[in-house]
Write a protein that holds these residues in place. Structure first.
Motif, PDB file in Angstrom:
ATOM      1  N   MET A   1      -2.441   1.913 -15.705  1.00 47.73           N
ATOM      2  CA  MET A   1      -2.324   0.533 -16.180  1.00 47.73           C
ATOM      3  C   MET A   1      -2.826  -0.426 -15.093  1.00 47.73           C
ATOM      4  O   MET A   1      -2.490  -0.281 -13.932  1.00 47.73           O
ATOM      5  CB  MET A   1      -0.857   0.242 -16.507  1.00 47.73           C
ATOM      6  N   THR A   2      -3.632  -1.380 -15.486  1.00 47.12           N
ATOM      7  CA  THR A   2      -4.089  -2.369 -14.498  1.00 47.12           C
ATOM      8  C   THR A   2      -2.967  -3.348 -14.209  1.00 47.12           C
ATOM      9  O   THR A   2      -2.265  -3.786 -15.116  1.00 47.12           O
ATOM     10  CB  THR A   2      -5.254  -3.198 -15.074  1.00 47.12           C
ATOM     11  N   ALA A   3      -2.853  -3.673 -12.951  1.00 50.36           N
ATOM     12  CA  ALA A   3      -1.799  -4.624 -12.572  1.00 50.36           C
ATOM     13  C   ALA A   3      -2.180  -6.009 -13.054  1.00 50.36           C
ATOM     14  O   ALA A   3      -3.346  -6.368 -13.095  1.00 50.36           O
ATOM     15  CB  ALA A   3      -1.607  -4.617 -11.068  1.00 50.36           C
ATOM     16  N   ARG A   4      -1.173  -6.802 -13.400  1.00 45.56           N
ATOM     17  CA  ARG A   4      -1.417  -8.190 -13.762  1.00 45.56           C
ATOM     18  C   ARG A   4      -1.920  -8.962 -12.530  1.00 45.56           C
ATOM     19  O   ARG A   4      -2.933  -9.639 -12.572  1.00 45.56           O
ATOM     20  CB  ARG A   4      -0.095  -8.804 -14.286  1.00 45.56           C
ATOM     21  N   LEU A   5      -1.187  -8.786 -11.424  1.00 41.50           N
ATOM     22  CA  LEU A   5      -1.588  -9.442 -10.170  1.00 41.50           C
ATOM     23  C   LEU A   5      -1.602  -8.385  -9.076  1.00 41.50           C
ATOM     24  O   LEU A   5      -0.657  -7.613  -8.935  1.00 41.50           O
ATOM     25  CB  LEU A   5      -0.585 -10.542  -9.809  1.00 41.50           C
ATOM     26  N   GLU A   6      -2.695  -8.335  -8.356  1.00 41.76           N
ATOM     27  CA  GLU A   6      -2.801  -7.334  -7.301  1.00 41.76           C
ATOM     28  C   GLU A   6      -3.323  -8.019  -6.042  1.00 41.76           C
ATOM     29  O   GLU A   6      -4.388  -8.624  -6.045  1.00 41.76           O
ATOM     30  CB  GLU A   6      -3.778  -6.233  -7.749  1.00 41.76           C
ATOM     31  N   ILE A   7      -2.537  -7.954  -4.978  1.00 39.51           N
ATOM     32  CA  ILE A   7      -2.943  -8.556  -3.708  1.00 39.51           C
ATOM     33  C   ILE A   7      -3.023  -7.455  -2.663  1.00 39.51           C
ATOM     34  O   ILE A   7      -2.109  -6.644  -2.551  1.00 39.51           O
ATOM     35  CB  ILE A   7      -1.924  -9.629  -3.260  1.00 39.51           C
ATOM     36  N   ARG A   8      -4.138  -7.403  -1.934  1.00 36.20           N
ATOM     37  CA  ARG A   8      -4.301  -6.377  -0.896  1.00 36.20           C
ATOM     38  C   ARG A   8      -4.763  -7.007   0.401  1.00 36.20           C
ATOM     39  O   ARG A   8      -5.543  -7.956   0.393  1.00 36.20           O
ATOM     40  CB  ARG A   8      -5.371  -5.360  -1.326  1.00 36.20           C
ATOM     41  N   HIS A   9      -4.309  -6.442   1.495  1.00 29.27           N
ATOM     42  CA  HIS A   9      -4.770  -6.821   2.846  1.00 29.27           C
ATOM     43  C   HIS A   9      -4.704  -8.323   3.059  1.00 29.27           C
ATOM     44  O   HIS A   9      -5.631  -8.923   3.582  1.00 29.27           O
ATOM     45  CB  HIS A   9      -6.213  -6.352   3.079  1.00 29.27           C
ATOM     46  N   LEU A  10      -3.622  -8.935   2.648  1.00 28.24           N
ATOM     47  CA  LEU A  10      -3.510 -10.383   2.788  1.00 28.24           C
ATOM     48  C   LEU A  10      -2.922 -10.728   4.157  1.00 28.24           C
ATOM     49  O   LEU A  10      -1.791 -10.368   4.468  1.00 28.24           O
ATOM     50  CB  LEU A  10      -2.614 -10.956   1.684  1.00 28.24           C
ATOM     51  N   SER A  11      -3.736 -11.401   4.966  1.00 28.67           N
ATOM     52  CA  SER A  11      -3.257 -11.882   6.266  1.00 28.67           C
ATOM     53  C   SER A  11      -3.541 -13.370   6.352  1.00 28.67           C
ATOM     54  O   SER A  11      -4.470 -13.867   5.715  1.00 28.67           O
ATOM     55  CB  SER A  11      -3.972 -11.174   7.423  1.00 28.67           C
TER      56      SER A  11
END
Lengths: 516, 360
Positions: free
Chosen positions: A1-11
């Motif tokens: 399932m695709t995520a509604r909101l996906e945040i990666r490597h946030l600095s």
């Protein structure tokens, strides 16, 4: 399932401060996801990045339903992606009607250029009916109960979404809701979530998170402390422990206060923060007393009530035998009695950031130490130099404008401004919030040194590790009263005591969506 | 806490004038330098360099003089020109310093010109129409000025209405009263001898020029070197910080309006004395020039702060500019245009300085 909101490597780096460091967040369709962390942990920075107020550091990724969004996030991209942010103030226009508030910003015009009232009304009705609530459509928003105002704000957030789409981010928005209205509010959110929409709640209150969210992500000092944990598998204490656990190993707890029994320099009697007598508090000379409690327990009000900054309903403060009526005093009289306050809001209440460090330091004593027609120069130089030196303010230039210092150094100036006057009672509210680790050590060390010099200290903090590091004892407040007292506790003991009482929340509805 | 700082720092970075705030002090030190757009480089330099900045207005003043002298040496180099620049501005000095007294503590007094006008009208009305002894009349007029300040202070501080609104309204009220007591006529007939309190010549300049200098010097000393002045500065910078440090915030705010009224009444007495009477409908012409000078003054000596010396520099700077332009043959309209434009530019400059210094 695709995520509604996906945040990666946030600095996110602000100058020399790292507010967020490689944070990830995933919100699934059809869930209520909570984002928690202490003040300064980076949760509001994260929301601000998603809302487009801040630009993250290089390398961050943000995807909605699998489609990437580019930084800085633009408002129309957010809207197109179905993301709506509801802030703490809700952003409602008080004197306009429910219909107007729901339709604000997207006026449909008729052929003659007038606002299409009928269409607007129909859309407002539809938005509200999807939430299964009915409100007087033409009533001005200010006439509504607080809970209904929230419904209007949510209806507006969802107005353009079809069932099963979109994400509503509640940025500390539920703070103003009473416990009773929280239940029906979340019931309403469940209607939206049940159809497949998602909610991200940035929350302060752990009982609320426990009762109503499906999963929780925990931030601590800008790092991920727990990612997408199922709320049902956790206890409130376990989440609280994830939130705290900062290292404060190097500040030793001060030795037992020099003043022993019978030498209670400070006594608080009959203090009423609005929910009856808090209970007597006696503080010996040189003793550091911590105050802990959940938001709303009175822990955030007590420091101001003790120092005349806000008048409580009733209360007496006895300093070395002289009684002050807290219900009618002001900061000036408290100061003359040697009672000083380090407030939480450094930028608004603590320092005048546009003025120089030295001016800020000497302000409280300028009319006492200076002559009427001349402030004097030497004593001001001495005081400023003493503060800069003993607390290690960098850069060590007292003629600098206070606003140019980093947060930690500003906090040192603020603490120094009071310490240099030799107070009898020093009251602090969240003194190390949003301050880097090194400055935190310096601040806590200065506190213990002041206590060793005979000053009584009251430290109100939401950070158990800080309380356990320096306090001789910690008073725990529940609903505006002293519920218990811990002698030289460790951080876990403070967490357990603060969250000891069963959350007084109505039973949550059975969760309609299986957590992934 | 740090979050609100962060907002300030980077929020400012996102505004339309990145050169001004790009390396905002609040965002921490080593942020990469952002290349400023060419149009704003000059402003940016002025704002960045404290010394350049502190004396920029004085530099422009000298430059302006040199240009005028180069173009019209015969007219500009006459003693009469300088006498007229330095000898004709006392009508602005008093209301401008009165306004500064309120601005320093974060209040607003827009009624200064009208309090002065009311006082300047009341004096000849009392003396000429009602036959009151001139000394007694002066005391009554000072009382009127103080009473105006008390009214402003009551509404702005005790009732808590925005001072801008209060004084906008009270100013118009005072204008109305002065028209009423003078029956909308110019009342004149004060004795020439009495006029000497303003016009007595010392070294070619009227004595009132020196009143202004002495007043500004005393005022500047109070602000910079006395506990009262420090309290005033903090009340203006942050009321809440001042309150928590034991400063009697409301007393200081209230008294600033009273002091303003007092200064305006002194200005009014001198104004009536120099003219021998007063036409109250002219009151409003003193407001905008005074405000322009006050804001221009924030760019001088103590950058970013309202200060009396800066205000004086502002007054004579503006007078020089107008005098020069009139000598170059521009008509009377230039006065209004120049003061108006100066106000906008001065306020913009003050705003740039404020952001630069990281004040909020």
């Amino acid at each position: 399932m695709t995520a509604r909101l996906e945040i990666r490597h946030l600095s996110k780096t602000f100058g020399s401060t790292r507010a967020l460091s490689d944070v990830e967040l995933e919100v699934e369709p059809g869930e209520i996801h909570a984002l928690v962390g202490q003040n300064g942990s980076g949760k509001s920075t994260l929301v601000k990045i998603v809302a487009g107020y801040h630009l993250p550091d290089r390398g961050a990724e943000l995807r909605v339903d699998g489609r990437p969004l580019h930084f800085p996030v633009q408002p129309h991209d957010l809207r197109a992606a179905g993301i709506a942010v509801v802030h703490q103030d809700l952003g409602l226009v008080d004197h306009l009607s429910v219909v107007d508030n729901i339709g604000v910003g997207q006026y449909h015009r008729t052929r003659f250029g007038r606002v299409d009232k009928h269409r607007e009304r129909a859309e407002a009705e539809q938005a509200l009916s999807r939430l299964k609530v009915s409100l007087p459509l033409l009533a001005p928003v200010r006439s509504l109960a607080p809970a209904d105002r929230f419904r209007v704000a949510i209806a507006r957030a969802l107005r353009n979404l079809h069932d099963g789409e979109g994400l509503v981010i509640l940025d500390e928005a539920t703070r103003a809701l009473s416990k009773d209205s929280l239940a029906s509010f979340y019931e309403m959110l469940r209607h939206a979530v049940g159809a497949g929409s998602s909610v991200l709640v940035v929350a302060h209150s752990l009982p609320e998170v426990m009762a109503y969210s499906d999963r929780v992500t925990v931030l601590r000092d800008g790092r991920l402390a727990g990612a997408g944990l199922c709320t049902g598998d956790l206890s409130e204490q376990e989440i609280a422990r994830l939130m705290v656990g900062r290292d404060v190993a190097t500040v030793g707890r001060p030795s037992a206060p020099p003043g022993s029994a019978g030498d209670a320099g400070i006594v608080v009697r009959g203090l009423d923060l609005g929910e009856g007598d808090v209970g007597e508090i006696a503080i010996a000379r040189g003793e550091i007393v911590g105050v802990a409690g959940k938001p709303g327990s009175g822990v955030d009000e007590l420091p101001y009530a003790l120092t005349g900054a806000h008048r409580p309903a009733a209360g007496t403060l006895v300093v070395d035998g002289a009684a002050i009526d807290l219900a009618s005093t002001d900061p000036r009289r408290a100061l003359l009695a040697g009672v000083v306050l380090v407030p939480e809001r450094r930028d608004v209440q603590g320092l005048a950031l546009g003025l120089r460090v030295a001016e800020n330091v000497t302000l409280p004593r300028v009319h006492l130490r200076g002559r009427r027609h001349f402030t004097g120069i030497d004593w001001q130089r001495r005081e400023a130099a003493q503060v800069v030196e003993t607390l290690g303010v960098r850069p060590s230039d007292p003629s600098m404008v206070a606003g140019k210092l980093s947060g930690g150094n500003q906090q040192k100036v603020l603490l120094g401004k009071w310490l240099v006057g030799g107070p009898k009672l020093l009251v602090l509210h969240e003194p190390t919030q949003g301050v880097d680790v090194a400055a935190r050590q310096d601040l806590l060390a200065a506190l213990t040194a002041a206590a060793a010099g005979g000053c009584s200290v009251v430290l109100a903090s939401s950070d158990p590790s800080e309380l356990s590091a320096v306090c001789h004892r910690v008073i725990v407040l529940v609903d505006g009263r002293i519920a218990g007292e811990l002698l030289e506790p460790d951080a876990d003991a403070v967490v357990d005591a603060v969250y000891a009482d069963e959350p007084q929340m109505p039973e949550p509805e059975p969760r309609s969506v299986a957590t992934p | 806490m740090s979050q609100s700082m962060h907002e300030l720092g980077s929020g400012a970075g996102a505004t339309a004038a990145p050169d001004v705030v790009a390396d905002s002090p609040l965002a921490g030190s080593p942020s990469p330098p952002v290349e400023p757009p060419a149009t704003n480089r000059v402003l940016g330099f002025v704002a960045r360099n404290e010394i350049a900045h502190r004396y920029a207005v004085i530099g422009v003043w000298v430059l302006m003089l040199l240009v005028y002298i180069a173009i019209e040496p015969s007219k500009m180099l006459q003693a009469a020109t300088f006498q007229s620049i330095f000898g004709s501005q006392e009508d602005l000095v008093f209301p401008a310093l009165a306004a500064v007294a309120t601005f320093i503590v974060g209040e607003f007094d827009l009624s200064v010109a009208f309090i002065m006008g009311l006082c300047a009208t009341a004096l000849p009305v009392l003396v000429v129409l009602h036959g009151v002894n001139v000394v007694a009349a002066c005391f009554i007029v000072v009382g009127i000025g103080i009473a105006c300040g008390l009214v402003n202070g009551f509404f702005a501080v005790v009732v808590g209405v925005n001072g801008l609104i209060v004084t906008l309204g009270s100013g118009s009220l005072m204008l109305g009263v002065s028209l009423l007591i003078s029956d909308s006529q110019t009342v004149s007939g004060l004795s020439v001898n009495f006029g000497k309190i303003d016009l007595y010549s010392i070294g070619g300049l009227p004595i009132s020029f020196f009143y202004g200098i002495v007043l500004a010097a005393i005022f500047a000393y109070i602000v910079s070197f006395t506990p009262l002045g420090r309290h005033m500065t903090f009340v203006g910078a942050s009321r809440e910080v001042a309150r928590l440090a034991g400063v009697r915030v409301n007393r200081i705010r209230f008294l600033s309006y009273v002091a303003s009224g007092l200064l305006c009444s002194l200005g009014g007495i001198l104004l009536a004395a120099s003219l021998g009477g007063f036409d109250s409908s002219a009151s409003s012409t003193y407001l905008l020039p005074a405000l322009s000078a006050v804001f221009l003054g924030t760019a001088v000596i103590q950058p970013g702060r309202f200060n009396p010396i800066g205000t004086m520099v502002g007054i004579y700077f503006l007078a020089t500019g107008i005098m020069g332009l009139e000598l170059l043959g521009l008509g009377g309209w230039i006065e209004d245009a120049f003061y108006g434009a100066a106000l906008v530019i001065a306020v913009s400059l003050a705003e740039v300085v404020r952001r630069r210094r990281g004040a909020s």
